[in-house]
Design a protein around this motif. Structure first.
Motif, mmCIF file in Angstrom:
data_model
loop_
_atom_site.group_PDB
_atom_site.id
_atom_site.type_symbol
_atom_site.label_atom_id
_atom_site.label_comp_id
_atom_site.label_asym_id
_atom_site.label_seq_id
_atom_site.Cartn_x
_atom_site.Cartn_y
_atom_site.Cartn_z
ATOM 1 N N PHE A 32 -10.856 4.543 -17.701
ATOM 2 C CA PHE A 32 -10.885 5.994 -17.672
ATOM 3 C C PHE A 32 -11.395 6.545 -16.338
ATOM 4 O O PHE A 32 -11.489 7.758 -16.164
ATOM 5 N N ASN A 34 -9.465 6.239 -13.977
ATOM 6 C CA ASN A 34 -8.140 6.703 -13.555
ATOM 7 C C ASN A 34 -7.639 7.808 -14.487
ATOM 8 O O ASN A 34 -6.453 7.857 -14.827
ATOM 9 N N ALA A 35 -8.539 8.673 -14.900
ATOM 10 C CA ALA A 35 -8.226 9.763 -15.824
ATOM 11 C C ALA A 35 -9.128 10.947 -15.495
ATOM 12 O O ALA A 35 -10.114 10.795 -14.772
ATOM 13 N N ALA A 39 -12.518 11.963 -20.086
ATOM 14 C CA ALA A 39 -11.491 11.387 -20.962
ATOM 15 C C ALA A 39 -12.094 10.262 -21.798
ATOM 16 O O ALA A 39 -12.893 9.451 -21.313
ATOM 17 N N VAL A 67 -9.198 15.551 -21.654
ATOM 18 C CA VAL A 67 -8.317 15.464 -20.489
ATOM 19 C C VAL A 67 -8.019 16.833 -19.874
ATOM 20 O O VAL A 67 -7.283 16.923 -18.894
ATOM 21 N N ALA A 72 0.357 13.367 -18.788
ATOM 22 C CA ALA A 72 0.422 11.935 -18.503
ATOM 23 C C ALA A 72 1.825 11.411 -18.761
ATOM 24 O O ALA A 72 2.646 12.078 -19.403
ATOM 25 N N THR A 161 -0.349 6.718 -17.448
ATOM 26 C CA THR A 161 -0.846 7.198 -16.161
ATOM 27 C C THR A 161 -0.944 8.721 -16.203
ATOM 28 O O THR A 161 0.025 9.405 -16.564
ATOM 29 N N PHE A 162 -2.099 9.238 -15.830
ATOM 30 C CA PHE A 162 -2.316 10.689 -15.797
ATOM 31 C C PHE A 162 -1.761 11.289 -14.514
ATOM 32 O O PHE A 162 -1.775 10.642 -13.458
ATOM 33 N N ALA A 170 -4.436 4.543 -16.505
ATOM 34 C CA ALA A 170 -5.691 4.545 -17.272
ATOM 35 C C ALA A 170 -5.652 3.465 -18.342
ATOM 36 O O ALA A 170 -6.686 2.918 -18.715
#
Length: 175
Positions: A32, A34-35, A39, A67, A72, A161-162, A170
């Motif tokens: 997370f 990568n979010a 998140a 989020v 995403a 992926t966000f 993520a």
């Protein structure tokens, strides 16, 4: 001691059933970082679980909260790596040419967060190429030769992926 032995036997039985069903061992990672900040999996939800039956991969649904209004993309790619040989017909049926080809089938969905900052991730399913389907479209370099598939290895990659984190999923699950 008896409970410990029962647990070991239960785990062994589950492992045996999984292997006999042809399941692929999957590696899963949630990151997370990568979010969007905050998140997390919604209560009662967690990392998706992917299962394989024949050439079909299915990954379970999940929900992610915190989020904001960040969207995403979820993607499931299934690769069939098919290897074999071409036989020269005749008395000896000699192997004259080996082959190996990879075919990837991909499903992806754009996911929109709700106004409450929740992302509902639906289940994903993608089917790879069966040996039969491959042979319907494959021909050896010489039309007199006969193809024989010796292996059809299935692998998959699931990513979420966000937006704004392209290239840094993520969630990643491979098998």
């Amino acid at each position: 001691m008896k409970k410990s032995l029962t647990r070991v036997l239960t785990l062994f039985a589950a492992l045996f059933l999984a292997l006999s069903a042809g399941m692929i061992a999957a590696q899963a990672e949630t990151n997370f970082d990568n979010a969007p900040q905050g998140a997390h999996y919604a209560k009662g939800y967690g990392e998706p679980v992917c299962t394989v039956e024949d050439t079909t991969v299915t990954c379970t649904a999940t929900r992610i909260e915190g989020v904001g209004n960040t969207n995403a993309t979820v993607e499931l790619a299934v690769t069939s790596t098919i290897s074999g040989v071409c036989h020269n017909p005749g008395v000896n049926s000699k192997v004259v040419e080996p082959f190996s080809e990879s075919v990837t089938e991909t499903t992806s969905s754009e996911l929109t967060s709700t106004r409450n900052g929740r992302l509902i991730v639906p289940a994903q399913t993608t089917t790879g190429v069966s040996t039969e389907d491959f042979l319907e479209n494959f021909s050896c370099p010489n039309p007199n030769w006969t193809p024989e598939v010796t292996s059809n290895v299935l692998s998959f990659e699931y990513t979420l992926t966000f937006a704004g984190f392209e290239g840094y999923p993520a969630i990643t699950i491979t098998g």
